[in-house]
Design a protein around this motif. Structure first.
Motif: not given
Length: 469
Positions: A437-448
């Motif tokens: 199991t791998r977890r990632y975080k994706a960041g955007f201008a107005h939302k993560d």
């Protein structure tokens, strides 16, 4: 005493970074340094937001101090910049040292922590309460300092025995062992018991058996006297007003409950010794770090002078501290060989805890076993889903049943408007049910976004789900 958050305005004297290299003698083995720019940015942002005068930090990784740094002003008007060599009061973090002293006395055969308090101090309503219950805040003894400020009498000296006479002679707040309630008074009693058993002052016993063996050369008895002029100055605020120099509690009030001051690096040395179990024997460490259960079986999330909890499946030991003009946070992840020390020179603020939380995340992320191929694959699948597609050849039969035409259409509708991620980083790793199991975080201008990918040992995707943070 615990840290009590309060929002603060910006200070005119913030974010003055003073970086210092870690001397080679501080670590027995080399360890990877943290991303210093990321660390500095995180600390400076919190100093700017909260307006605290200064912070001194120390980071431990792989059982070694890997980074120390100080930020801001150790003294205002004019600003005297903080350095890692300056001492700060650590408040109730002192409690884990008091608990360790009593456990050392137990090893020496001079007492047992399951002795009743009445065996050592006569006339207590809590005479049947054990030393262990005093150290775990389950004794029911009334706390002498529940306030977030110093009442006038606390600016005058007092003998610790008089604290006991006044507060510990009152009826118990609850039957011993049936509840958890923070009590500095319990530690005052425990400190006097330690002195009786040791035949010497508590600070002297700790110096001989803890500080000197661990080369903690800066430890100072803050109960006995204010810090010398070369160290940090403590500050406070009235409401949202300007920073003002804080008064110092009178001698005797801090004693075993919050009497120590030191540099961040010396507190980190203590953390390393706890990780490596260098001071107590195995039984002692089980006592020191084992969660206390109440009479009804509920866990207290507290051991002896230490908060205990699980963080992402890993044991975390921690404690906060506050005395007049200072707050501090100490966090240890023993099994991962990590620790974070944050000392600040303002009371009644949660800034040290906020900084520690940010720095712990950085250390944990750095410790992740990042698979570059898996990260690239996760990014590729995200891009496909933004277009309402997915490569079925990379999926298990279960995952194929999940990614229906409707599911792909919904993924596209929700993800396409976000555009290209500003960041896409590994955030967690775990083995479960035969899957990686791998977890990632994706960041955007107005939302993560939080993304969870579960894969078979052969690399097929069993699950790819995401949610807004």
């Amino acid at each position: 005493m615990t840290i009590r958050p309060r929002k603060m305005p910006l200070s005119v004297c913030f974010a003055l970074a003073c970086a210092f290299a870690v001397p080679a003698g501080w670590a027995d083995t080399p360890a990877a340094a943290p991303p210093t720019a990321q660390v500095d940015s995180a600390v400076n942002a919190i100093l700017a937001r909260t307006g605290i005068p200064s912070a001194s930090i120390a980071l431990v990784r792989d059982h070694a101090i890997v980074y120390t740094q100080a930020y801001g002003c150790a003294q205002l008007d004019p600003c005297r910049r903080a350095t890692p060599a300056m001492r700060y009061a650590i408040g109730s973090i002192s409690k884990e040292f008091t608990a360790t002293a009593l456990l050392l006395l137990q090893e020496q055969g001079k007492l047992a922590i399951d002795d009743t308090a009445g065996k050592w101090v006569v006339g207590l309503p809590a005479s049947n309460a054990s030393i262990r219950s005093l150290l775990s805040h389950t004794s029911g003894v009334r706390d002498y300092w529940p306030q977030d400020y110093d009442p006038p009498e606390m600016l005058k000296p007092i003998a610790p025995k008089n604290i006991i006479l006044r507060w510990a002679s009152q009826p118990l707040d609850f039957p011993t062992g049936t509840a958890w309630q923070y009590s500095n008074t319990g530690y005052t009693i425990a400190g006097l018991i330690a002195e009786k058993a040791a035949g010497k002052p508590l600070f002297e016993f700790m110096r001989e058996h803890i500080f000197e063996p661990l080369a903690m050369q800066t430890v100072y008895d803050f109960d006995a006297a204010p810090l010398p002029p070369d160290d940090a100055v403590g500050y406070m605020r009235y409401g949202l007003g300007p920073l003002r120099a804080s008064a110092k509690e009178g001698r005797g009030w801090l004693f075993a409950a919050g009497q120590l001051a030191m540099t961040a690096s010396d507190l980190a040395r203590w953390d390393i010794s706890l990780i490596d179990q260098r001071v107590l024997n195995a039984a002692g460490y089980r006592d020191l770090t084992g969660e206390i259960r109440l009479a009804n079986g509920a866990g207290s999330q507290y051991a002896l002078g230490l908060d205990v909890k699980l963080r992402s499946g890993q044991r975390e030991l921690s404690h906060g501290g506050e005395v007049g003009g200072f707050t501090a946070t100490n966090v240890i992840l023993p099994e991962q060989g990590l620790a974070v020390v944050v000392l600040t020179n303002q009371d009644a603020t949660g800034a040290s805890g906020q900084i520690a939380e940010s720095l712990e995340k950085i250390l944990l992320a750095q410790a992740l076993p990042v698979d570059a191929t898996a990260l690239t694959e996760a990014q590729r699948i995200f891009g496909e889903l933004q277009n309402g597609k997915i490569d079925a050849a990379r999926l298990t039969s279960n995952a194929k049943s999940y990614f229906t035409a409707q599911a792909l259409a919904d993924f596209r509708a929700g993800l396409a408007p976000l555009g290209k991620p500003k960041s896409f980083e590994a955030a967690g790793y775990q083995l479960r049910g035969g899957l990686v199991t791998r977890r990632y975080k994706a960041g955007f201008a107005h939302k993560d976004l939080n993304i969870v990918v579960r894969s078979t040992p052969e690399g097929l995707i069993e699950q790819y789900t995401l949610s807004a943070e």
